[in-house]
Design an enzyme around this catalytic site. Structure first.
Site, PDB file in Angstrom:
ATOM      1  N   HIS A  76      26.494  31.691 -26.819  1.00  0.00           N
ATOM      2  CA  HIS A  76      25.814  30.587 -26.143  1.00  0.00           C
ATOM      3  C   HIS A  76      26.478  30.336 -24.795  1.00  0.00           C
ATOM      4  O   HIS A  76      27.706  30.211 -24.713  1.00  0.00           O
ATOM      5  CB  HIS A  76      25.880  29.310 -26.999  1.00  0.00           C
ATOM      6  N   SER A  77      25.684  30.267 -23.730  1.00  0.00           N
ATOM      7  CA  SER A  77      26.167  29.858 -22.424  1.00  0.00           C
ATOM      8  C   SER A  77      27.371  30.707 -21.982  1.00  0.00           C
ATOM      9  O   SER A  77      27.278  31.932 -21.885  1.00  0.00           O
ATOM     10  CB  SER A  77      26.495  28.367 -22.464  1.00  0.00           C
TER      11      SER A  77
END
Length: 309
Positions: free
Chosen positions: A101-102
Site C-alpha cells: 500500500h502506498s
C-alpha cells in the site's frame, strides 16, 4: 481467517516485527504498509482474501513494533528495500508475491526490480511503483542536502517521547490524514503506540517525519529501465479519490501517473492489469470489500511462469 501468529525476525539493529495469517503451506504473500502506518493496515483486508495463501505483514524498521535504526543510520529507500531481503531470508522464501500500500508499494516495487526472480506477483494499492521526478533534476541535490540536515536536526534535538491520551493521538492522526476514518485510525494506533503510566507514546522513530527523506527520486529513463527488469505480474489498483503526492515542488500528479501506467502497459503488456475503484487512499482499510475480490482473483489466477523458468 484469524491471525496465526506474531513474528519477530532478527536483524543487526534489533528485530523486524510482523504478523501472519492463512496457511503456512500456501503460496507466500508479503504485505507492506504505507508511510508511518504499520502491519495493522491489513487487518481488515486479509481476512477477505483466499485462505489457502500465507500472508505476512511486516512493520518497516522504525514503524509499529519493529526496532528503530541505530543512531546516525538514516531510513534510506535502499535500506528499506534491503529490509525486505532480510525478512524473506529469515522466512526462507525464494519466490513470493508482494502486496504493497502506498509507500509500501514503492519499496516493494523497487525490490521487485532489483530481485526480479524472487517476485511472482506485485500488487500496488494506490501506490506509484517508483516516484518520478518531473523536470526537477535541478532539485535533486537540494533534496539530498535537506535529508541529511533534517536527520542531524532531529538527532540534535533529542526530544523525549511525548505522552498523549488516545483521543489526542487520534485527533492528531485524523487531522494530518484526511483519508483515515476514526475506526481505521484507532486500528493503526493499537500497534503504533505503547502504554505508559501517564498515557500513550508513539512507537515510531522521530526521524521518520518526512517521507520525501526516504525516497529515491528517479528519472524517467531509470524508471523505464527498472520496469524492463520486472518478471512479476503487476496489478495496480488506484483509488478514485486516492493520492500520490509526497509534498515536493513541481510534482505533476496526473502527468506522472499517466506516464507510469503507459510505461507499465507498454513494457509488461498482458502481465499488467490496471483497475480503478471507488474510495480514498485508505480504501483497503475502510472499505476492504472494494479491493478484496480484485486481489483474490489476481492471486488465484494461474499466470504462466514459463518465461521465468
Amino acid at each position: 481467517m484469524g491471525l496465526i501468529s506474531e513474528l519477530k525476525l532478527a536483524v543487526p539493529w534489533g528485530h523486524i516485527a510482523a504478523k501472519a495469517w492463512g496457511s503456512l503451506q500456501g503460496p507466500p504473500v508479503l504485505c507492506l504498509h504505507g508511510w508511518l502506518d504499520n502491519a495493522n493496515s491489513f487487518d481488515r483486508l486479509i481476512p477477505l482474501l483466499p485462505q489457502d495463501f500465507y500472508y505476512v505483514a511486516m512493520d518497516f524498521g522504525g514503524h509499529g513494533l519493529s526496532s528503530h535504526y541505530s543512531s546516525g543510520v538514516p531510513y534510506y529507500h535502499q535500506t528499506l528495500v534491503s529490509e525486505i531481503r532480510r525478512v524473506v531470508a529469515a522466512l526462507k522464501w525464494n519466490r513470493f508475491s508482494i502486496l504493497g500500500h502506498s509507500f509500501g508499494g514503492i519499496v516493494g516495487g523497487m525490490f521487485s526490480c532489483i530481485f526480479p526472480e524472487m517476485v511472482n506477483k506485485l500488487i500496488l494499492l494506490d501506490s506509484p511503483l517508483l516516484l518520478l521526478e518531473s523536470n526537477e533534476v535541478e532539485n535533486l541535490l537540494t533534496y539530498k542536502r535537506r535529508t541529511i540536515e533534517h536527520m542531524l536536526q532531529v538527532e540534535a534535538s533529542q526530544e523525549p517521547s511525548r505522552v498523549y491520551s488516545l483521543k489526542q493521538l487520534l485527533q492528531r492522526l485524523l487531522k494530518s490524514n484526511s483519508h483515515l476514518n476514526e475506526e481505521c485510525g484507532e486500528l493503526l494506533l493499537q500497534r503504533g503506540t505503547t502504554k505508559v503510566a501517564a498515557g500513550l507514546v508513539l512507537n515510531r522513530d522521530q526521524r521518520l517525519s518526512r517521507p520525501e527523506n526516504s525516497i529515491d527520486l528517479v528519472s524517467r529513463e531509470l524508471y523505464a529501465h527498472s520496469i524492463r527488469k520486472l518478471q512479476a505480474h503487476v496489478l495496480f489498483i488506484k483509488a478514485v479519490h486516492g493520492y500520490f503526492d509526497v509534498r515536493r515542488e513541481n510534482y505533476s500528479d496526473k502527468e506522472s501517473l499517466s506516464f507510469m501506467i503507459h510505461t507499465l502497459k507498454s513494457t509488461l503488456k498482458e502481465q499488467f492489469q490496471f483497475v480503478e475503484i471507488p474510495g480514498n487512499h485508505y480504501v483497503h482499510m475502510s472499505e476492504p470489500q472494494h479491493v478484496a475480490s480484485i486481489i483474490s482473483s489476481f492471486l488465484q489466477h494461474k499466470h504462466m511462469l514459463t518465461a521465468y523458468l
